[in-house]
Design a protein around this motif. Structure first.
Motif, mmCIF file in Angstrom:
data_model
loop_
_atom_site.group_PDB
_atom_site.id
_atom_site.type_symbol
_atom_site.label_atom_id
_atom_site.label_comp_id
_atom_site.label_asym_id
_atom_site.label_seq_id
_atom_site.Cartn_x
_atom_site.Cartn_y
_atom_site.Cartn_z
ATOM 1 N N PHE A 1 47.182 26.331 50.037
ATOM 2 C CA PHE A 1 46.369 25.239 49.496
ATOM 3 C C PHE A 1 44.928 25.399 49.975
ATOM 4 C CE2 PHE A 1 50.503 23.290 49.200
ATOM 5 C CZ PHE A 1 50.416 22.377 48.154
ATOM 6 N N PHE A 2 43.991 24.937 49.168
ATOM 7 C CA PHE A 2 42.618 24.762 49.632
ATOM 8 C C PHE A 2 41.897 23.835 48.655
ATOM 9 C CE2 PHE A 2 42.790 28.694 47.147
ATOM 10 C CZ PHE A 2 41.716 28.608 46.265
ATOM 11 N N GLN A 3 40.797 23.268 49.096
ATOM 12 C CA GLN A 3 39.985 22.438 48.230
ATOM 13 C C GLN A 3 38.713 23.191 47.849
ATOM 14 O OE1 GLN A 3 40.001 18.045 48.617
ATOM 15 N NE2 GLN A 3 40.481 18.401 50.770
ATOM 16 N N VAL A 4 38.229 22.953 46.635
ATOM 17 C CA VAL A 4 36.978 23.575 46.204
ATOM 18 C C VAL A 4 35.951 22.488 45.899
ATOM 19 C CG1 VAL A 4 37.969 25.714 45.323
ATOM 20 C CG2 VAL A 4 37.854 23.726 43.821
ATOM 21 N N ILE A 5 34.722 22.744 46.325
ATOM 22 C CA ILE A 5 33.605 21.848 46.038
ATOM 23 C C ILE A 5 32.497 22.647 45.356
ATOM 24 C CG2 ILE A 5 34.113 20.270 47.940
ATOM 25 C CD1 ILE A 5 31.925 21.641 49.568
ATOM 26 N N ASN A 6 31.541 21.961 44.746
ATOM 27 C CA ASN A 6 30.463 22.628 43.999
ATOM 28 C C ASN A 6 31.041 23.650 43.027
ATOM 29 O OD1 ASN A 6 28.298 21.238 45.308
ATOM 30 N ND2 ASN A 6 28.600 22.552 47.100
ATOM 31 N N HIS A 7 32.035 23.218 42.291
ATOM 32 C CA HIS A 7 32.786 24.093 41.386
ATOM 33 C C HIS A 7 32.257 24.097 39.964
ATOM 34 C CE1 HIS A 7 34.264 20.112 40.600
ATOM 35 N NE2 HIS A 7 34.850 20.050 41.795
ATOM 36 N N GLY A 8 31.242 23.292 39.687
ATOM 37 C CA GLY A 8 30.626 23.308 38.372
ATOM 38 C C GLY A 8 31.033 22.174 37.443
ATOM 39 N N ILE A 9 32.073 21.422 37.813
ATOM 40 C CA ILE A 9 32.466 20.274 36.991
ATOM 41 C C ILE A 9 31.779 19.036 37.553
ATOM 42 C CG2 ILE A 9 34.363 18.860 36.135
ATOM 43 C CD1 ILE A 9 36.225 21.195 36.460
ATOM 44 N N PRO A 10 30.961 18.362 36.761
ATOM 45 C CA PRO A 10 30.251 17.179 37.257
ATOM 46 C C PRO A 10 31.209 16.114 37.796
ATOM 47 C CG PRO A 10 29.374 17.861 35.130
ATOM 48 C CD PRO A 10 30.624 18.666 35.356
ATOM 49 N N ILE A 11 30.799 15.470 38.867
ATOM 50 C CA ILE A 11 31.629 14.418 39.445
ATOM 51 C C ILE A 11 31.855 13.302 38.432
ATOM 52 C CG2 ILE A 11 31.693 12.603 41.205
ATOM 53 C CD1 ILE A 11 30.342 14.471 43.125
ATOM 54 N N SER A 12 30.872 13.065 37.572
ATOM 55 C CA SER A 12 31.021 12.018 36.556
ATOM 56 C C SER A 12 32.190 12.308 35.623
ATOM 57 C CB SER A 12 29.726 11.884 35.751
ATOM 58 O OG SER A 12 29.395 13.107 35.103
ATOM 59 N N VAL A 13 32.417 13.598 35.341
ATOM 60 C CA VAL A 13 33.537 13.988 34.481
ATOM 61 C C VAL A 13 34.859 13.747 35.208
ATOM 62 C CG1 VAL A 13 34.679 15.926 33.336
ATOM 63 C CG2 VAL A 13 32.200 15.651 33.159
ATOM 64 N N LEU A 14 34.905 14.101 36.489
ATOM 65 C CA LEU A 14 36.120 13.891 37.271
ATOM 66 C C LEU A 14 36.453 12.403 37.374
ATOM 67 C CD1 LEU A 14 35.534 16.424 40.209
ATOM 68 C CD2 LEU A 14 36.693 16.813 38.023
ATOM 69 N N ASP A 15 35.435 11.600 37.656
ATOM 70 C CA ASP A 15 35.651 10.156 37.788
ATOM 71 C C ASP A 15 36.112 9.546 36.467
ATOM 72 O OD1 ASP A 15 34.897 10.254 40.432
ATOM 73 O OD2 ASP A 15 32.856 9.524 40.094
ATOM 74 N N GLU A 16 35.507 9.981 35.385
ATOM 75 C CA GLU A 16 35.876 9.433 34.083
ATOM 76 C C GLU A 16 37.279 9.868 33.670
ATOM 77 O OE1 GLU A 16 35.950 7.534 30.395
ATOM 78 O OE2 GLU A 16 34.876 7.158 32.273
#
Length: 300
Positions: free
Chosen positions: A100-115
């Motif tokens: 397992f690992f987490q990725v950040i700054n992956h290119g998907i806007p946080i607004s898209v994830l939240d929505e």
């Protein structure tokens, strides 16, 4: 159909041979209302089919860095060779030690994830009659709403409902997706697939292979999205939203809401994965572990 469940103490079954799990499961499934429907009915005792028994969960301190899920920053990995090599090493180590690992700054806007999270929540919290229109156990359907994929076989059942989509290789028509989340599902599907190919490239290089190897192996041709929903439970000490399991596919990208609740088994201890806003959790699935365990020594 009217459900046979009662929202009184009569719902609590005695532990004897008269209990008919098959009938209880069928009544629940026939209602097409899911776990959310049980909550909406006002019940105070959960059906026995959800009872998980004694829950032995050992939590570690999130401040202990030894037991922290690796977080990998993907920013500028294609611009700086040295940074790219460093990330490859981190991916290799995370796969070897955790799976397992987490990725950040992956290119998907946080607004898209939240929505996307909001869109899935909107579907599950809309009127029961609307949800029922999507309820199905037909595995051939590209869009379906159900509670527990293996409801008739898994014991206990998990306290959750799911709205799922087959995204690739043959996506559903837009009109097949609920209007309350249609636009964001389509947008999120495209972005998460692109990110999946990027991670497959990193995994390929971590294995010492050509960056395009896993993509050419068609690992990214199949993609489905599951939007799980965990309604408030009147007896949370008796059940779980997700029981312990492994994922059989090559890779899973998990988007957590800010409530959290995800745990992974590491060195015989259940370790919390604290929700990190904007991050995605990468889970190396069974198929990838089995096929390449001799190269990357991925732990089971």
């Amino acid at each position: 159909m009217t459900m046979v469940f009662k929202n009184t103490n009569q719902l609590e079954e005695s532990m004897d041979s008269t209990y008919d799990r098959k009938a209880e499961v069928k009544a629940f499934d026939d209602s097409k209302a899911g776990v959310k429907g049980l909550v909406e009915s006002g019940l105070t005792k959960i059906p026995r089919m959800f009872h998980s028994g004694r829950l032995d969960i050992i939590e570690t301190s999130v401040s202990d860095s030894k037991f922290g899920i690796p977080i990998i920053d993907l920013q500028n990995i294609h611009s700086y060779p040295a940074l790219h090599s460093e990330v490859i090493g981190k991916v290799r180590s995370a796969c070897h030690d955790w799976g397992f690992f987490q990725v950040i700054n992956h290119g998907i806007p946080i607004s898209v994830l939240d929505e996307m999270i909001d869109g899935i929540r909107r579907f599950h919290e809309q009127d029961t009659k609307v949800r029922k229109e999507f309820y199905s156990r037909d595995i051939k359907k590209k869009v379906s709403y159900y509670s527990n994929y293996n409801l008739y076989h898994d014991n206990p059942a998990n306290w959750r409902d799911t709205f799922g989509f087959v995204v690739a290789p043959d996506p559903p028509k837009p009109e097949e997706i609920s209007s309350v989340c249609r636009d964001i599902v389509i947008e999120y599907s495209k972005k998460i697939r692109d990110l999946g190919f990027t991670i497959f490239e990193l995994l390929s290089e971590a294995l010492g292979l050509n960056p395009s190897y896993l993509k050419e192996f068609n690992c990214g041709e199949g993609l489905f999205i599951l939007g799980h929903y965990y309604p408030t439970c009147p007896e949370p000490g008796l059940t779980m939203g997700t029981t312990k399991h492994t994922d059989s596919n090559f890779m899973t990208l998990l988007l957590q809401d800010q409530i959290g609740g995800l745990q992974v088994l590491h060195q015989n201890q259940w370790v919390n994965v604290p929700p990190l806003h904007g991050a995605l959790v990468v889970n190396i699935g069974d198929l990838l572990q089995v096929k390449y365990s001799g190269i990357i020594f991925v732990k089971f």
